[in-house]
Design a protein around this motif. Structure first.
Motif, short mmCIF file in Angstrom:
data_model
loop_
_atom_site.label_atom_id
_atom_site.label_comp_id
_atom_site.label_asym_id
_atom_site.label_seq_id
_atom_site.Cartn_x
_atom_site.Cartn_y
_atom_site.Cartn_z
N ARG A 115 0.83 -1.21 0.00
CA ARG A 115 0.00 0.00 0.00
C ARG A 115 0.86 1.25 0.00
O ARG A 115 0.52 2.26 -0.62
CB ARG A 115 -0.93 -0.01 1.22
N THR A 116 1.97 1.20 0.72
CA THR A 116 2.88 2.35 0.74
C THR A 116 3.48 2.59 -0.64
O THR A 116 3.65 3.73 -1.07
CB THR A 116 4.01 2.11 1.76
N THR A 119 -0.89 3.08 -3.46
CA THR A 119 -2.20 3.00 -2.80
C THR A 119 -3.31 2.64 -3.77
O THR A 119 -4.40 2.26 -3.34
CB THR A 119 -2.54 4.35 -2.13
N GLU A 122 -4.82 -2.70 -6.68
CA GLU A 122 -5.94 -3.56 -6.29
C GLU A 122 -5.41 -4.99 -6.19
O GLU A 122 -5.14 -5.64 -7.21
CB GLU A 122 -7.07 -3.48 -7.30
#
Length: 313
Positions: A115-116, A119, A122
């Protein structure tokens, strides 16, 4: 000759289902429609591809030859369709398969790192045994998979992530009884009557049997445990001993407070965890980027495990 991708996909479905009705249902078309496409394909090739029997079909030699080519063509088409998705490296949508003895430990650590990095990524994660993951990978249902390598499959590209050593887990009383028996703890000296393994089909169980030089019939496998958490709970209560990968040490000792562990003597038994993808799939950097993130997550888990149970201590 004008063979279509639809005809090839119908033929592959028929070859795998061995039945017109099942193949038609799989492709969401009527049985007559599928039959017409197969007949047209045979006419264009000038060869009989299937022998139609009352309840099944059998591929002819020409059918087997076409199946081999058709699968490769469809795989290359999937790779072409996916290529635009990876123009900017690790971005967009990613479907990752992970074996059950890695997923509950690695994924919670890797997700924040992913995520970092992006973001907008998916991510879909599918947890399954190695055989199922490799099948889904070959069918294009997964982009990559985390398994124990080598896979011994030429159509896959492999990237080693980290070395995951095996620890011996049990109750303190069970493990204390082993202390001092020899100069060092060796897998081959374990009593098979006290060894609990995951049910058949888990690669970790097969690896444990290999390092112990045992056959499955020599171990206590009547419990049919399907998760390491179940095994750790059992052995913590004194119901034998089991192998615990280093990456699972923090999680399993936290959830099972009185679980004790011991390290084996060098060379410690281990497995190599790696990331694999189809050789035909396009790599614009996403595979390397994903491997780096998973490697970072794995190494952090191993570092925690080695601080909690230092090698040679």
């Amino acid at each position: 000759m004008n063979i279509t991708f639809r005809q090839l996909s119908y033929f592959i479905a028929l070859a795998e289902a061995r039945n017109f009705g099942r193949a038609a249902a799989q492709m969401h078309v009527s049985q007559p429609a599928l039959s017409v496409q197969i007949k047209e394909l045979e006419a264009q090739l000038g060869a009989q591809l299937v022998e139609r029997q009352p309840r099944k079909i059998v591929l002819t030699p020409a059918g087997h030859e076409l199946l081999r080519h058709a699968r490769r063509i469809m795989e290359e088409m999937r790779a072409l369709q996916l290529s635009a998705r990876w123009q900017k490296g690790l971005a967009g949508k990613l479907t990752l398969g992970v074996i059950p003895t890695v997923a509950p430990y690695l994924i919670p650590v890797a997700l924040p790192l992913l995520r970092t990095r992006d973001t907008s990524l998916e991510l879909g994660v599918r947890e399954a045994r190695t055989e199922r993951l490799l099948n889904d990978l070959g069918e294009g249902l997964l982009d990559a998979a985390v398994i124990a390598i080598p896979s011994h499959m030429d159509h896959l590209v492999e990237e080693a992530l980290f070395e995951d050593r095996f620890l011996l887990a049990g109750s303190e009383a069970q493990l204390s009884a082993l202390d001092g028996q020899t100069e060092g703890l060796k897998p081959t000296e374990l009593n098979p009557d006290r060894l609990l393994l995951l049910e058949e089909g888990h690669c970790l169980a097969d690896q444990a049997l290999e390092v112990c030089a045992l056959k499955r019939s020599q171990t206590r496998v009547d419990l049919g445990a399907s998760s390491l958490a179940t095994l750790c709970g059992l052995v913590a209560e004194g119901f034998g001993l089991t192998f615990l990968p280093e990456i699972g040490l923090k999680s399993e000792t936290a959830s099972t407070g009185h679980l004790a562990i011991r390290r084996f003597e060098e060379p410690q038994p281990r497995r190599t965890i790696g990331l694999v993808r189809r050789r035909l799939s396009r790599d614009d950097g996403w595979f390397r980027d994903l491997a780096e993130i998973l490697r970072e997550a794995g190494e952090s888990l191993l570092d925690q495990a080695r601080r909690a149970s230092p090698p040679g201590a």
